[in-house]
Design a protein around this motif. Sequence first.
Motif, PDB file in Angstrom:
ATOM      1  N   GLN A 198       0.852  -1.187   0.000  1.00  0.00           N
ATOM      2  CA  GLN A 198       0.000   0.000   0.000  1.00  0.00           C
ATOM      3  C   GLN A 198       0.892   1.243   0.000  1.00  0.00           C
ATOM      4  OE1 GLN A 198      -2.900   0.196   3.144  1.00  0.00           O
ATOM      5  NE2 GLN A 198      -3.338  -1.991   3.081  1.00  0.00           N
ATOM      6  N   PRO A 199       0.336   2.403  -0.390  1.00  0.00           N
ATOM      7  CA  PRO A 199       1.106   3.638  -0.206  1.00  0.00           C
ATOM      8  C   PRO A 199       1.356   3.876   1.286  1.00  0.00           C
ATOM      9  CG  PRO A 199      -0.785   4.011  -1.648  1.00  0.00           C
ATOM     10  CD  PRO A 199      -0.966   2.655  -1.025  1.00  0.00           C
ATOM     11  N   HIS A 200       2.561   4.347   1.600  1.00  0.00           N
ATOM     12  CA  HIS A 200       2.921   4.669   2.985  1.00  0.00           C
ATOM     13  C   HIS A 200       3.602   6.022   3.031  1.00  0.00           C
ATOM     14  CE1 HIS A 200       1.954   0.719   4.550  1.00  0.00           C
ATOM     15  NE2 HIS A 200       2.700   0.148   3.625  1.00  0.00           N
ATOM     16  N   GLU A 201       3.516   6.654   4.206  1.00  0.00           N
ATOM     17  CA  GLU A 201       4.246   7.894   4.440  1.00  0.00           C
ATOM     18  C   GLU A 201       5.179   7.694   5.623  1.00  0.00           C
ATOM     19  OE1 GLU A 201       1.986  11.208   5.933  1.00  0.00           O
ATOM     20  OE2 GLU A 201       0.852   9.960   7.319  1.00  0.00           O
ATOM     21  N   ALA A 202       6.082   8.645   5.827  1.00  0.00           N
ATOM     22  CA  ALA A 202       6.939   8.659   7.012  1.00  0.00           C
ATOM     23  C   ALA A 202       6.873  10.067   7.583  1.00  0.00           C
ATOM     24  CB  ALA A 202       8.375   8.284   6.658  1.00  0.00           C
ATOM     25  N   ILE A 258       5.826   7.923  11.957  1.00  0.00           N
ATOM     26  CA  ILE A 258       4.404   7.583  11.999  1.00  0.00           C
ATOM     27  C   ILE A 258       3.849   7.538  10.580  1.00  0.00           C
ATOM     28  CG2 ILE A 258       2.137   8.236  12.943  1.00  0.00           C
ATOM     29  CD1 ILE A 258       3.706  10.102  14.907  1.00  0.00           C
ATOM     30  N   CYS A 259       2.973   6.566  10.313  1.00  0.00           N
ATOM     31  CA  CYS A 259       2.219   6.558   9.057  1.00  0.00           C
ATOM     32  C   CYS A 259       0.737   6.713   9.380  1.00  0.00           C
ATOM     33  CB  CYS A 259       2.456   5.272   8.267  1.00  0.00           C
ATOM     34  SG  CYS A 259       1.585   5.277   6.678  1.00  0.00           S
ATOM     35  N   PHE A 260       0.161   7.827   8.918  1.00  0.00           N
ATOM     36  CA  PHE A 260      -1.263   8.105   9.143  1.00  0.00           C
ATOM     37  C   PHE A 260      -2.115   7.638   7.963  1.00  0.00           C
ATOM     38  CE2 PHE A 260       0.832  11.303  11.828  1.00  0.00           C
ATOM     39  CZ  PHE A 260       0.081  11.247  12.997  1.00  0.00           C
ATOM     40  N   PHE A 261      -1.495   7.059   6.941  1.00  0.00           N
ATOM     41  CA  PHE A 261      -2.275   6.641   5.771  1.00  0.00           C
ATOM     42  C   PHE A 261      -3.289   5.575   6.170  1.00  0.00           C
ATOM     43  CE2 PHE A 261      -0.755   7.991   1.420  1.00  0.00           C
ATOM     44  CZ  PHE A 261      -0.293   9.213   1.868  1.00  0.00           C
ATOM     45  N   PRO A 262      -4.474   5.604   5.559  1.00  0.00           N
ATOM     46  CA  PRO A 262      -5.509   4.645   5.951  1.00  0.00           C
ATOM     47  C   PRO A 262      -5.363   3.305   5.240  1.00  0.00           C
ATOM     48  CG  PRO A 262      -6.387   6.205   4.363  1.00  0.00           C
ATOM     49  CD  PRO A 262      -4.949   6.585   4.577  1.00  0.00           C
ATOM     50  N   PRO A 269      -5.950   4.147  10.390  1.00  0.00           N
ATOM     51  CA  PRO A 269      -4.602   4.562   9.967  1.00  0.00           C
ATOM     52  C   PRO A 269      -3.599   3.434  10.202  1.00  0.00           C
ATOM     53  CG  PRO A 269      -5.198   5.624  12.038  1.00  0.00           C
ATOM     54  CD  PRO A 269      -6.422   4.892  11.563  1.00  0.00           C
ATOM     55  N   HIS A 270      -2.582   3.387   9.359  1.00  0.00           N
ATOM     56  CA  HIS A 270      -1.567   2.336   9.483  1.00  0.00           C
ATOM     57  C   HIS A 270      -0.927   2.315  10.867  1.00  0.00           C
ATOM     58  CE1 HIS A 270      -0.937   2.248   4.818  1.00  0.00           C
ATOM     59  NE2 HIS A 270      -2.105   1.773   5.191  1.00  0.00           N
ATOM     60  N   LEU A 271      -0.891   3.469  11.531  1.00  0.00           N
ATOM     61  CA  LEU A 271      -0.271   3.484  12.861  1.00  0.00           C
ATOM     62  C   LEU A 271      -1.028   2.574  13.820  1.00  0.00           C
ATOM     63  CD1 LEU A 271      -1.640   5.507  15.352  1.00  0.00           C
ATOM     64  CD2 LEU A 271      -1.433   7.063  13.428  1.00  0.00           C
ATOM     65  N   GLY A 274       0.403  -0.820  13.748  1.00  0.00           N
ATOM     66  CA  GLY A 274       1.794  -0.994  14.153  1.00  0.00           C
ATOM     67  C   GLY A 274       2.781  -0.119  13.408  1.00  0.00           C
ATOM     68  N   MET A 275       2.277   0.733  12.484  1.00  0.00           N
ATOM     69  CA  MET A 275       3.215   1.523  11.692  1.00  0.00           C
ATOM     70  C   MET A 275       3.551   2.823  12.415  1.00  0.00           C
ATOM     71  SD  MET A 275       3.246   1.728   7.632  1.00  0.00           S
ATOM     72  CE  MET A 275       4.770   2.254   6.821  1.00  0.00           C
ATOM     73  N   VAL A 276       4.193   2.652  13.560  1.00  0.00           N
ATOM     74  CA  VAL A 276       4.644   3.771  14.388  1.00  0.00           C
ATOM     75  C   VAL A 276       5.839   3.257  15.186  1.00  0.00           C
ATOM     76  CG1 VAL A 276       2.799   3.197  16.057  1.00  0.00           C
ATOM     77  CG2 VAL A 276       3.969   5.387  16.222  1.00  0.00           C
TER      78      VAL A 276
END
Length: 282
Positions: A198-202, A258-262, A269-271, A274-276
Amino acid sequence: MSLVLTRSLAWLLVLPLAGALVGVDSRLSVAASPRPAPVRFVADDYGFTGPDHIPAGLTSIQVVNRGQDLHHVQLLKLLQGKTAGEFQAALKANPGRMPSWIQFVGGPNAAEPGGEAVATMDLGEGEYLLICLIPNRAGVPHLALGMQKTLSVKGADSAPQAAPQAAVTITQADFQFTLSKPVASGSHTIRVMNHGTQPHEAVLVKLTPGVSAKEFAVVAESGSAPPPGQFMGGVVGLETGGQAYFTAQFEPGHYGLICFFPDPATGKPHLAQGMVTDFTVD
Ligand SMILES: [Cu+2]
């Protein structure tokens, strides 16, 4: 003034090296050519101002936040010849759902009011949109408040730029961040690679002592109070296989990614999956 100083210092550092390499390998001397100044976009509440056209290639994009709210620049590439108007129509028809014909290609992540952030991406020719996905206190993304701008990427500038030298690589997966090694104090360039599906941010944040990145993220998500720490940029959404670079000044202390992407499956959100991640700079 400071920009001129920085650029002239860059020349001082680069010239002797480039000179030493001439005749050894011409590709290396190209690699040592000075990096052009970032392409600057000013964000306010709620819009972007900046150039309408830039050349293709490795490009540093800077967001300068002159608003009262947080802002970032998410770069979207419009595929299949789609236009900004079609993008708006698609979002209106399907709010909160990105059309399949856009590609997330990074951009500098959240800068505090009065602050700035820079990210570097390899931009191919095409039509792009700059948008801000950060929500206001009512939960409305700034995009829906008019925070979008078109950007046409065409032609090539001078010599191609070599990729930045990254001190650390952050790998994104579904749903976690992995750092290739500890981050030392000082100014460092960080490479971000999306190995997920999936798309992710940092989102890089400096944490108030005693606060975890998860705690910071939960407060930021709720919008109920200023989160305990500071936003320091990072890279906004990257497509699977995408990569980008950002540079930040790391003082000793505690930081979070942190990744806030849904997640489309759950809407969370991905966080929340566990995406944090917390890390410490000594
Ligand atoms: Cu993510």
